[in-house]
Design a protein around this motif. Structure first.
Motif, PDB file in Angstrom:
ATOM      1  N   CYS A  43       0.832  -1.203   0.000  1.00  0.00           N
ATOM      2  CA  CYS A  43       0.000   0.000   0.000  1.00  0.00           C
ATOM      3  C   CYS A  43       0.870   1.257   0.000  1.00  0.00           C
ATOM      4  CB  CYS A  43      -0.915  -0.014   1.230  1.00  0.00           C
ATOM      5  SG  CYS A  43      -2.068   1.364   1.287  1.00  0.00           S
ATOM      6  N   ALA A  44       0.584   2.155  -0.928  1.00  0.00           N
ATOM      7  CA  ALA A  44       1.300   3.432  -0.994  1.00  0.00           C
ATOM      8  C   ALA A  44       0.543   4.465  -0.177  1.00  0.00           C
ATOM      9  CB  ALA A  44       1.398   3.892  -2.446  1.00  0.00           C
ATOM     10  N   ARG A  45       1.242   5.192   0.696  1.00  0.00           N
ATOM     11  CA  ARG A  45       0.621   6.282   1.456  1.00  0.00           C
ATOM     12  C   ARG A  45       1.117   7.626   0.939  1.00  0.00           C
ATOM     13  NH1 ARG A  45      -1.455   7.189   7.423  1.00  0.00           N
ATOM     14  NH2 ARG A  45      -1.606   9.440   7.346  1.00  0.00           N
ATOM     15  N   TYR A  46       0.180   8.458   0.477  1.00  0.00           N
ATOM     16  CA  TYR A  46       0.455   9.838   0.087  1.00  0.00           C
ATOM     17  C   TYR A  46      -0.038  10.675   1.258  1.00  0.00           C
ATOM     18  CZ  TYR A  46       0.863   7.495  -4.387  1.00  0.00           C
ATOM     19  OH  TYR A  46       1.221   6.633  -5.394  1.00  0.00           O
ATOM     20  N   HIS A  47       0.897  11.244   1.974  1.00  0.00           N
ATOM     21  CA  HIS A  47       0.655  11.711   3.341  1.00  0.00           C
ATOM     22  C   HIS A  47       0.221  13.169   3.434  1.00  0.00           C
ATOM     23  CE1 HIS A  47       1.230  11.476   7.666  1.00  0.00           C
ATOM     24  NE2 HIS A  47       1.963  12.567   7.629  1.00  0.00           N
ATOM     25  N   ASN A  48      -0.881  13.387   4.141  1.00  0.00           N
ATOM     26  CA  ASN A  48      -1.254  14.725   4.604  1.00  0.00           C
ATOM     27  C   ASN A  48      -1.346  15.733   3.452  1.00  0.00           C
ATOM     28  OD1 ASN A  48      -1.894  16.612   6.560  1.00  0.00           O
ATOM     29  ND2 ASN A  48       0.230  17.011   7.138  1.00  0.00           N
TER      30      ASN A  48
END
Lengths: 160, 160
Positions: free
Chosen positions: A35-40
């Motif tokens: 899973c890729a997290r593109y943060h905030n």
């Protein structure tokens, strides 16, 4: 007055709010690399004793040409729209000139992209272009008056 | 151990979190009657100096039967998953028994429905069942350690 809806331009939109979309590179891979997290991705900003909440908006789809009669802004908080579907929608924003929307711009979002209007930015009401018109909305939960409307003397017609 | 994924049951899920979906009646009609607002559907709860933020998760789709090897929980904040598409996804939750997940339950969501896991509730990682696996996530933005994992001695197999 007639106005052309343009393809979404993240650089122009940056003066009005945040584009909520996957960047070229994720900030972090999580869940064992699955899973890729593109943060905030959004500047959430709630004035006074308001706080963030999640609501759903279910809006009637509109069609282009679209008659823009009014714009609104929220002096006490940002407002993010997250489409619960893969359809583009119409985004209308404007600069402020002494309490009136000025230099109105219209964009059509790419699929799977949300927007976050910054606090007190003039914007059009939610205008999906296809059913379902269902969006999750992250905005200010609070009791104070947080809506200002501006009705145009003359409608603006937004077209393709 | 084998476990059957059940259709989503909002009443059972209520002990773990919030179902983010349109109710039978909107809380308010806005935008000149053209938009239904379902207001403040999730208990956002962020401990300490953390605050709400919007991120995107792009997860690899999985298939049933699904091998559940671990569960996780976030002691400092709730975590909401909002599908940016109309596909169902797999939701796995559990009660806590002295720091271990117990009585694991699996559900398949209806289309266009999000979930908000309450603070410190055991849950499986994001498991879309179809591409795209793109979700907006409203969770705690902060620097403290906010992840606890529990790896099972023996995998659990979740099936239809």
């Amino acid at each position: 007055m007639r106005l052309q809806a343009k393809p979404f331009d993240a650089q122009i939109f940056a003066q009005f709010g945040d584009v909520i979309c996957a960047r070229q590179m994720p900030d972090k891979m999580i869940n064992q690399g699955k899973c890729a997290r593109y943060h905030n991705l959004a500047k959430l900003d709630f004035v006074g004793d308001g706080r963030a909440g999640i609501s759903l908006f279910d809006a009637e789809p509109r069609a282009l040409p679209y008659r823009l009669e009014m714009m609104e802004r929220h002096p006490l908080g940002s407002q993010a729209f997250l489409p619960l579907h893969e359809h583009p929608f119409l985004v209308v924003v404007a600069e402020d000139d002494n309490g009136q929307p000025s230099n109105v711009q219209a964009f059509i979002t790419p699929p799977s992209v949300g927007v976050n209007y910054h606090c007190n930015i003039w914007h059009g009401v939610l205008t999906p272009l296809e059913a379902p018109g269902l969006f999750a909305v992250v905005d200010r939960i609070g009791n104070d008056k947080n809506l200002e409307e501006f009705w145009f003397d003359e409608d603006m017609v937004i077209e393709k």
